[in-house]
Design a protein around this motif. Structure first.
Motif, short mmCIF file in Angstrom:
data_model
loop_
_atom_site.label_atom_id
_atom_site.label_comp_id
_atom_site.label_asym_id
_atom_site.label_seq_id
_atom_site.Cartn_x
_atom_site.Cartn_y
_atom_site.Cartn_z
N HIS A 140 0.99 -1.44 0.31
CA HIS A 140 -0.39 -0.02 0.28
C HIS A 140 0.96 1.29 -0.20
N CYS A 141 1.99 1.04 0.35
CA CYS A 141 2.73 2.26 0.49
C CYS A 141 3.95 2.21 -0.30
N GLY A 142 4.65 1.49 -0.50
CA GLY A 142 5.57 1.79 -1.84
C GLY A 142 7.05 1.19 -0.77
N TYR A 143 7.03 0.68 0.45
CA TYR A 143 8.61 1.23 1.02
C TYR A 143 8.41 0.43 2.15
N ASP A 144 9.11 -0.04 2.85
CA ASP A 144 9.98 -1.02 4.07
C ASP A 144 9.77 0.13 4.99
N THR A 145 8.99 -0.45 6.33
CA THR A 145 8.52 -0.25 7.16
C THR A 145 10.18 -0.61 8.01
N THR A 146 9.96 0.26 9.39
CA THR A 146 10.92 -0.23 10.54
C THR A 146 10.24 -0.65 11.45
N LEU A 147 11.49 -1.45 12.65
CA LEU A 147 10.87 -1.69 13.96
C LEU A 147 11.48 -0.94 15.02
N SER A 148 10.32 -1.04 15.89
CA SER A 148 11.14 0.11 16.81
C SER A 148 10.10 -0.07 18.54
N THR A 149 11.01 0.07 19.26
CA THR A 149 10.88 0.06 20.52
C THR A 149 10.38 1.44 21.18
N ALA A 150 10.62 2.70 20.27
CA ALA A 150 11.11 4.09 21.02
C ALA A 150 9.48 3.91 21.97
N GLY A 151 9.59 5.02 22.74
CA GLY A 151 8.84 5.52 22.90
C GLY A 151 7.70 5.13 24.02
N GLY A 152 6.93 5.82 25.18
CA GLY A 152 5.80 4.91 26.53
C GLY A 152 5.60 3.77 26.17
N THR A 153 4.64 3.79 26.82
CA THR A 153 3.98 2.16 26.53
C THR A 153 3.05 2.14 26.36
N SER A 154 2.17 0.25 25.74
CA SER A 154 1.03 0.75 25.19
C SER A 154 -0.07 -0.58 26.22
#
Length: 383
Positions: free
Chosen positions: A314-328
């Motif tokens: 749908h976007c034509g690019y690869d995504t990045t994995l991340s653990t940054a930010g707060g919690t959920s």
């Protein structure tokens, strides 16, 4: 029929002022739609919190679409350029409290599930929704309580897609595949109040507390790993004294927090703190601890693979994995063994005045979700 069904639903949800723990009818609207799509609806009220559990499908692995209908307070409405609950669209942007966090992605998840169920009414496996109105608040009577309820029924989630706003500069450029743990502490140090001119007659509680905080700040907790940054220690509150400049404080208080990876545990952090407390004559037994959540991580697996393929399509690019930010709320789901990821709109304006996202992103997100669901169920669950 609207050409933007997900956007229409997002606007309808934003217009319901569901400030945590209020749901304001959001789940009623969603439940009606999911019921028409063949989901069995169960409403779960724990304390002041409304939760929704809905399942479609008869057997097999379970993919859970999760999110929250509550939002943080909007603050003074006059400080917004638009009514925070009017869901206005201007210059191609959807404005309103919850536009980014996370009513737009909840709407996209619902529309994606409706479309998938219409196209594949006899799909293998099971598709579920877990929605709560207690994510932005104490998070006690929401997803955490629902997970306990599911455990009592012997129900297990195999895969969980949360619609939390994960994107940074482009839609779906980042997936959250884990989160750091969050440990809070409040410490009160007691000394002996006295005159600043006679320090020998007093015991400065603030001096001892500052010594402790200096050591905790300088301590190298770990170096992080391939998925997590180094553990972070931050002091968020410090209070001491009476306000008079000639009084040695007899009490001092601090509040601090660790954001930690799986390289640490609650027990390992507490052990270090206790050792430093001994060095500074501070009573470690007086510390009040509160664990907001343990770290979790999904390193690889079918869910991440399906998300990557859907985003590339749908976007034509690869995504990045991340653990940054707060919690959920993923912190309550991952410990059961589920693969968990977060994928949602841009997070640049969350919890801010004039919260907004690109209006076109809502339906694009629904398309990504629908492809992800179809990829995962079609390729993983068909034996």
């Amino acid at each position: 029929m609207s050409e933007s069904p997900a956007l229409d639903l997002a606007r309808a949800l934003i217009r319901r002022p569901s400030v945590t723990p209020e749901d304001a009818g959001c789940q009623d609207l969603i439940a009606e739609r999911l019921a028409r799509a063949g989901f069995a609806i169960e409403r779960l009220r724990f304390g002041p919190v409304d939760n929704l559990w809905a399942v479609a499908g008869d057997s097999g692995p379970l993919l859970c679409l999760a999110g929250h209908t509550d939002v943080v307070p909007a603050g003074p409405a006059e400080q917004w350029t638009r009514d925070p609950f009017a869901a206005e669209i201007a210059d191609g942007r959807l404005y309103g409290r919850g536009a980014a966090d996370m009513k737009s992605s909840v709407a996209a998840l619902v529309v994606a599930a409706e479309r998938f169920r219409t196209a594949h009414p006899d799909h293998p496996g099971r598709l579920a929704f877990l929605l709560t109105s207690d994510e932005e608040g104490p998070a006690v009577d929401g997803t955490q309580a629902v997970m306990s309820w599911l455990a009592e029924r012997g129900e297990r989630i195999d895969f969980c897609l949360l619609g939390e706003p994960s994107s940074t500069t482009q839609l779906a450029d980042t997936i959250k595949n884990g989160r750091r743990g969050s440990l809070n502490a409040c410490i009160r140090v007691r000394g002996r109040q006295g005159h600043v001119a006679y320090p020998q007659r007093a015991d400065n509680a603030l001096h001892r507390l500052i010594g402790l905080l200096n050591d905790l700040t300088a301590h190298r907790w770990d170096d992080g790993d391939a998925f997590f940054p180094p553990t972070s220690f931050q002091v968020s509150h410090l209070h001491a004294g009476t306000g008079a400049e000639n009084i040695i404080p007899g009490e001092a208080e601090a509040v601090f927090n660790w954001r930690f990876s799986p390289l640490q545990s609650v027990e390992s952090i507490q052990s270090v703190v206790h050792d430093y407390c001994d060095c500074h004559g501070v009573d470690a037994g007086a510390i009040e601890w509160r664990l907001s959540g343990r770290p979790f991580i999904t390193t690889e697996g079918a869910l991440i693979d399906a998300a990557r393929r859907a985003i590339r399509r749908h976007c034509g690019y690869d995504t990045t994995l991340s653990t940054a930010g707060g919690t959920s709320d993923g912190r309550f789901i991952a410990p059961t063994g589920a693969e968990v990821i977060e994928l949602g709109p841009l997070n640049a304006s969350i919890h801010q005045l004039d919260e907004h996202i690109e209006a076109a992103h809502v339906d694009r997100l629904a398309g990504i979700y629908e492809t992800l669901i179809g990829t995962l169920i079609g390729e993983l669950l068909i034996d």
